[in-house]
Design an enzyme around this catalytic site. Structure first.
Site, PDB file in Angstrom:
ATOM      1  N   THR A  25       0.862  -1.267  -0.092  1.00 25.58           N
ATOM      2  CA  THR A  25       0.155   0.004   0.034  1.00 25.58           C
ATOM      3  C   THR A  25       0.953   1.269   0.080  1.00 25.58           C
ATOM      4  OG1 THR A  25      -1.732  -1.236   1.461  1.00 25.58           O
ATOM      5  CG2 THR A  25      -1.533   1.269   1.458  1.00 25.58           C
TER       6      THR A  25
ATOM      7  N   ARG B 219     -13.706  -8.534   0.610  1.00 29.92           N
ATOM      8  CA  ARG B 219     -12.840  -8.081   1.741  1.00 29.92           C
ATOM      9  C   ARG B 219     -12.448  -6.682   1.416  1.00 29.92           C
ATOM     10  NH1 ARG B 219      -7.316  -6.220   2.629  1.00 29.92           N
ATOM     11  NH2 ARG B 219      -6.657  -6.631   4.642  1.00 29.92           N
TER      12      ARG B 219
ATOM     13  N   GLY C 179       0.306  -2.990   5.552  1.00 27.00           N
ATOM     14  CA  GLY C 179       0.444  -4.090   6.110  1.00 27.00           C
ATOM     15  C   GLY C 179      -0.635  -4.902   6.457  1.00 27.00           C
TER      16      GLY C 179
HETATM   17  N1  ASP Z   1      -2.938  -2.710   4.514  1.00 24.45           N
HETATM   18  C1  ASP Z   1      -3.429  -3.033   3.236  1.00 24.45           C
HETATM   19  C2  ASP Z   1      -4.819  -4.023   3.439  1.00 24.45           C
HETATM   20  O1  ASP Z   1      -4.772  -4.658   4.476  1.00 24.45           O
HETATM   21  C3  ASP Z   1      -2.380  -3.975   2.463  1.00 24.45           C
HETATM   22  C4  ASP Z   1      -1.025  -3.592   2.598  1.00 24.45           C
HETATM   23  O2  ASP Z   1      -0.481  -2.283   2.844  1.00 24.45           O
HETATM   24  O3  ASP Z   1      -0.135  -4.355   2.006  1.00 24.45           O
HETATM   25  O4  ASP Z   1      -5.512  -4.060   2.410  1.00 24.45           O
END
Ligand code: ASP
Length: 326
Positions: free
Chosen positions: A188, A216, A240
């Site tokens: 992200t 989701r 994350g």
């Molecule tokens: N935080 C994002 C999510 O859970 C994914 C990511 O940052 O990699 O969709």
């Protein structure tokens, strides 16, 4: 009493002690004049794809532009980049092979907009901006968000690149769902900016966790989870495993801790401590970034290898975050 003692011993709030009480925290609040420091304009963003995003955002700021325009312009760069396989075009799909996008944006007045579970639109951040600017709502989702985007001139596109489809077909062979810590190293993008006036805004955009269940929604489009800004205090963003961030409303927590006197670094560390305390942290990565009105920043993650791009003092550079696990 002993509960309270343990609580205070347990984290950063221990260091700032009584500031957990609202009355005292108001007295302790940092009233620094933002114009007294030369730490801004500044831009900070998650992962390596933050470098070109920061460049774009800084160009807006250097031209005297507002932080809100800078953050939108900045994150549009990885959104349009097919090589950035966790944002916008080229993002890895869900387990049904569909690319579904989440994004949010927030300005210095507390206005915000967001889209979740949006398909076929390359720039979800700009749809989120329009939700903020042109509707009475904060969040549009799924087919409603798509309809709104199309009505406002956005083009329907196929966002699943050949490369991403190939990865998905590989995954289908075992179909095992387990988020892999840091393996992509370009998750992200969360981006925070402090403009020449000292105003703060933020943006966050993602294709979410690859191979997620269809439908989701993660933390990234949820104001206060994936990103939050309070122009009196500062801003924060997350990357994350979104479920862990949602359970603790992480970005809001970071900003509120700064309001009570924590530095950006202390606030990020405390937000990670909350996750570590209650969740199975060993198997997941979460990283936070934060800035305050003085142009100070903080970064902290559960695992090593979270990194971020910081553009400040004329230099745009990658920095490795500190982490709970070494
Ligand atoms: N935080 C994002 C999510 O859970 C994914 C990511 O940052 O990699 O969709």
């Amino acid at each position: 009493m002993s509960n309270r003692r343990n609580f205070i011993k347990g984290g950063v709030l221990g260091a700032i002690g009584a500031s957990i009480f609202p009355k005292l925290s108001i007295a302790k609040m940092d009233k620094t004049n933002p114009n007294s420091d030369n730490g801004f304009p500044m831009v900070i963003s998650t992962w390596r794809h933050g470098m070109p995003a920061n460049e774009e955002a800084m160009e807006v700021l250097q031209g005297g532009g507002k932080a809100i325009d800078a953050v939108e312009a900045g994150v549009r760069i990885p959104e349009a980049d097919p090589e950035s396989m966790s944002v916008g075009l080229g993002g890895l799909p869900d387990r049904e092979g569909k690319v579904t996008l989440d994004a949010c944006i927030m300005d210095e007045t507390g206005n915000c907009g967001s889209v979740s579970f949006l398909q076929h639109i390359k720039h979800p951040i700009s749809v989120a901006r329009l939700v903020m600017d042109n509707t009475p709502h904060v969040m549009l989702s799924g087919s409603g968000a798509l309809q709104f985007a199309l009505e406002n001139g956005f083009k329907k596109e196929n966002l699943l690149t050949e490369k991403a489809e190939k990865r998905w077909r590989e995954w289908l062979k075992e179909s095992e769902y387990k988020p892999v810590i840091n393996v992509e190293n370009h998750d992200t993008i969360g981006l925070l900016a402090l403009d020449k006036k000292g105003d703060i805004s933020g943006a966050c955009t993602t294709s979410g966790l690859s191979w997620k269940m269809h439908g989701r929604v993660g933390d990234s489009p949820v104001i206060g989870a994936g990103m939050f800004v309070d122009n009196e205090v500062g801003g924060a963003c997350a990357t994350g495993v979104g479920e862990a961030v949602l359970k603790t409303l992480g970005s809001f927590l970071v900003v509120e801790l700064m309001r009570q006197g924590a530095t950006p670094q202390e606030a990020c560390e405390e937000a990670i401590a909350r996750i570590v305390k209650n969740q199975n942290y060993k198997d997941m990565q979460i990283g936070y970034l934060a800035i305050n009105k003085k142009g100070e920043h903080g970064a902290y993650a559960v695992h090593p290898w979270f990194n971020y791009a910081l553009y400040q003092g004329g230099e745009n550079q990658m920095i490795d975050s500190l982490s709970y696990l070494k």
